[in-house]
Design a protein around this motif. Structure first.
Motif, PDB file in Angstrom:
ATOM      1  N   TRP A  93      -3.234  19.885 -37.599  1.00 15.01           N
ATOM      2  CA  TRP A  93      -3.512  18.571 -38.168  1.00 15.01           C
ATOM      3  C   TRP A  93      -4.337  17.720 -37.217  1.00 15.01           C
ATOM      4  O   TRP A  93      -4.878  16.711 -37.599  1.00 15.01           O
ATOM      5  N   SER A  94      -4.390  18.127 -35.948  1.00 13.91           N
ATOM      6  CA  SER A  94      -5.089  17.325 -34.952  1.00 13.91           C
ATOM      7  C   SER A  94      -6.568  17.227 -35.270  1.00 13.91           C
ATOM      8  O   SER A  94      -7.152  18.114 -35.884  1.00 13.91           O
ATOM      9  N   ILE A  95      -7.169  16.169 -34.797  1.00 16.13           N
ATOM     10  CA  ILE A  95      -8.591  15.929 -34.997  1.00 16.13           C
ATOM     11  C   ILE A  95      -9.349  16.707 -33.939  1.00 16.13           C
ATOM     12  O   ILE A  95      -9.041  16.623 -32.757  1.00 16.13           O
ATOM     13  N   GLN A  96     -10.320  17.478 -34.358  1.00 20.79           N
ATOM     14  CA  GLN A  96     -11.110  18.287 -33.449  1.00 20.79           C
ATOM     15  C   GLN A  96     -12.523  17.743 -33.376  1.00 20.79           C
ATOM     16  O   GLN A  96     -13.370  18.120 -34.165  1.00 20.79           O
ATOM     17  N   PRO A  97     -12.809  16.815 -32.467  1.00 19.52           N
ATOM     18  CA  PRO A  97     -14.157  16.250 -32.414  1.00 19.52           C
ATOM     19  C   PRO A  97     -15.161  17.312 -32.003  1.00 19.52           C
ATOM     20  O   PRO A  97     -14.847  18.248 -31.286  1.00 19.52           O
ATOM     21  N   GLY A  98     -16.371  17.146 -32.522  1.00 27.96           N
ATOM     22  CA  GLY A  98     -17.455  18.054 -32.147  1.00 27.96           C
ATOM     23  C   GLY A  98     -17.615  19.230 -33.084  1.00 27.96           C
ATOM     24  O   GLY A  98     -18.568  19.973 -32.967  1.00 27.96           O
ATOM     25  N   PRO A 104      -8.457  11.932 -28.697  1.00 29.35           N
ATOM     26  CA  PRO A 104      -7.308  12.425 -27.917  1.00 29.35           C
ATOM     27  C   PRO A 104      -6.085  11.514 -28.024  1.00 29.35           C
ATOM     28  O   PRO A 104      -4.952  11.988 -28.122  1.00 29.35           O
ATOM     29  N   ALA A 105      -6.315  10.198 -28.043  1.00 27.24           N
ATOM     30  CA  ALA A 105      -5.188   9.256 -28.169  1.00 27.24           C
ATOM     31  C   ALA A 105      -4.535   9.393 -29.548  1.00 27.24           C
ATOM     32  O   ALA A 105      -3.306   9.335 -29.677  1.00 27.24           O
ATOM     33  N   ILE A 106      -5.350   9.593 -30.580  1.00 28.87           N
ATOM     34  CA  ILE A 106      -4.794   9.775 -31.929  1.00 28.87           C
ATOM     35  C   ILE A 106      -3.999  11.070 -31.991  1.00 28.87           C
ATOM     36  O   ILE A 106      -2.903  11.112 -32.562  1.00 28.87           O
ATOM     37  N   ASN A 107      -4.521  12.134 -31.381  1.00 29.11           N
ATOM     38  CA  ASN A 107      -3.810  13.414 -31.376  1.00 29.11           C
ATOM     39  C   ASN A 107      -2.477  13.306 -30.627  1.00 29.11           C
ATOM     40  O   ASN A 107      -1.462  13.873 -31.069  1.00 29.11           O
ATOM     41  N   ARG A 108      -2.469  12.580 -29.512  1.00 26.65           N
ATOM     42  CA  ARG A 108      -1.199  12.372 -28.792  1.00 26.65           C
ATOM     43  C   ARG A 108      -0.204  11.624 -29.679  1.00 26.65           C
ATOM     44  O   ARG A 108       0.984  11.949 -29.722  1.00 26.65           O
ATOM     45  N   TRP A 109      -0.704  10.615 -30.396  1.00 25.41           N
ATOM     46  CA  TRP A 109       0.151   9.826 -31.281  1.00 25.41           C
ATOM     47  C   TRP A 109       0.726  10.701 -32.395  1.00 25.41           C
ATOM     48  O   TRP A 109       1.929  10.635 -32.689  1.00 25.41           O
ATOM     49  N   ILE A 110      -0.108  11.549 -33.015  1.00 23.36           N
ATOM     50  CA  ILE A 110       0.388  12.464 -34.056  1.00 23.36           C
ATOM     51  C   ILE A 110       1.442  13.399 -33.464  1.00 23.36           C
ATOM     52  O   ILE A 110       2.493  13.638 -34.064  1.00 23.36           O
ATOM     53  N   TYR A 168     -19.642  -0.387 -31.136  1.00 25.99           N
ATOM     54  CA  TYR A 168     -19.603   1.070 -31.206  1.00 25.99           C
ATOM     55  C   TYR A 168     -18.269   1.574 -30.687  1.00 25.99           C
ATOM     56  O   TYR A 168     -17.770   1.090 -29.670  1.00 25.99           O
ATOM     57  N   LEU A 169     -17.705   2.555 -31.372  1.00 24.81           N
ATOM     58  CA  LEU A 169     -16.480   3.223 -30.951  1.00 24.81           C
ATOM     59  C   LEU A 169     -16.793   4.709 -30.866  1.00 24.81           C
ATOM     60  O   LEU A 169     -17.188   5.328 -31.866  1.00 24.81           O
ATOM     61  N   ARG A 170     -16.655   5.274 -29.692  1.00 20.09           N
ATOM     62  CA  ARG A 170     -17.012   6.678 -29.472  1.00 20.09           C
ATOM     63  C   ARG A 170     -15.881   7.588 -29.963  1.00 20.09           C
ATOM     64  O   ARG A 170     -14.741   7.469 -29.518  1.00 20.09           O
ATOM     65  N   GLU A 171     -16.220   8.509 -30.875  1.00 23.38           N
ATOM     66  CA  GLU A 171     -15.208   9.352 -31.504  1.00 23.38           C
ATOM     67  C   GLU A 171     -14.481  10.240 -30.504  1.00 23.38           C
ATOM     68  O   GLU A 171     -13.255  10.346 -30.534  1.00 23.38           O
ATOM     69  N   ASP A 172     -15.211  10.889 -29.610  1.00 20.40           N
ATOM     70  CA  ASP A 172     -14.561  11.839 -28.709  1.00 20.40           C
ATOM     71  C   ASP A 172     -13.674  11.175 -27.657  1.00 20.40           C
ATOM     72  O   ASP A 172     -12.891  11.844 -26.999  1.00 20.40           O
ATOM     73  N   LEU A 173     -13.761   9.863 -27.514  1.00 20.73           N
ATOM     74  CA  LEU A 173     -12.873   9.160 -26.584  1.00 20.73           C
ATOM     75  C   LEU A 173     -11.605   8.659 -27.270  1.00 20.73           C
ATOM     76  O   LEU A 173     -10.592   8.456 -26.619  1.00 20.73           O
ATOM     77  N   VAL A 174     -11.667   8.434 -28.575  1.00 17.00           N
ATOM     78  CA  VAL A 174     -10.504   7.903 -29.286  1.00 17.00           C
ATOM     79  C   VAL A 174      -9.630   9.015 -29.887  1.00 17.00           C
ATOM     80  O   VAL A 174      -8.419   8.841 -30.015  1.00 17.00           O
TER      81      VAL A 174
END
Length: 197
Positions: A187-192, A75-81, A67-73
């Protein structure tokens, strides 16, 4: 009591949006991970070993569930973008985007393949016509003829449905686009977020 039990029971379920759907792969088996909600509203991406070939090397190395939790990953993707389009990396990112844009080449290749299908169907139809002219029985050739006509029509219809050539952005347009304040944030991912797809 009878009134309560006769009421129709309806389950109401929210349509969940998995922001990374189709983009997350398992690090062990390299298959796409599927969205799965756990603990009410927490969204995960799951890889299930149950669907692997039993006793294969991959199945033996794979835990039963990953399992990979979306709301934990996210923020790291948004920082990378943000880093990709930050002042230090912006020009390199723009260079890579411009170099990777092969949409018009892919479109042209697709249209060429469809035209080849039309030409191949024409060849088959020409052979069948010559066979008919030579005295072959129409009933014996009907199935082949119908298949060739259907193939030609399908390819011609597909050609008409190919979208017009995409407008390719110039370097200046792309630089202007990413320079607008707040645009990269969108463009950032907005979880939730709850959206229907």
């Amino acid at each position: 009591m009878a009134e309560w039990s006769s009421r129709s029971r309806q389950r109401t379920s929210k349509k969940r949006t998995y922001e990374l759907r189709g983009r997350v792969r398992c690090g062990i088996c390299e298959r796409k991970m599927e969205g799965a909600a756990r603990h009410k509203e927490v969204k995960y991406y799951r890889c299930n070993a149950r669907t692997l070939v039993p006793e294969s090397a991959t199945a033996l190395a794979h835990p039963p569930q990953i399992y990979l939790r979306e709301d934990l990953v996210t923020p790291a993707i948004n920082r990378w973008i943000g880093e990709l389009f930050g002042p230090l990396n912006r020009q390199v990112t723009i260079d890579l985007l411009l170099a990777a844009d092969d949409s018009s080449a892919r479109r042209d290749e697709h249209v060429a393949q469809l035209r080849e299908r039309v030409a191949a169907a024409d060849v088959v139809m020409g052979r069948l016509q010559r066979a008919l002219d030579a005295g072959w029985d129409l009933v014996a050739l009907r199935e082949q003829c119908n298949a060739a006509v259907a193939e030609k029509r399908a390819a011609e219809t597909a050609i008409t449905q190919v979208p017009p050539e995409a407008v390719v952005m110039s370097r200046e347009e792309l630089e202007g686009y990413v320079a607008v304040p707040g645009r990269i944030t969108r463009w950032s991912i907005q979880p939730g977020q709850q959206k229907s797809r």
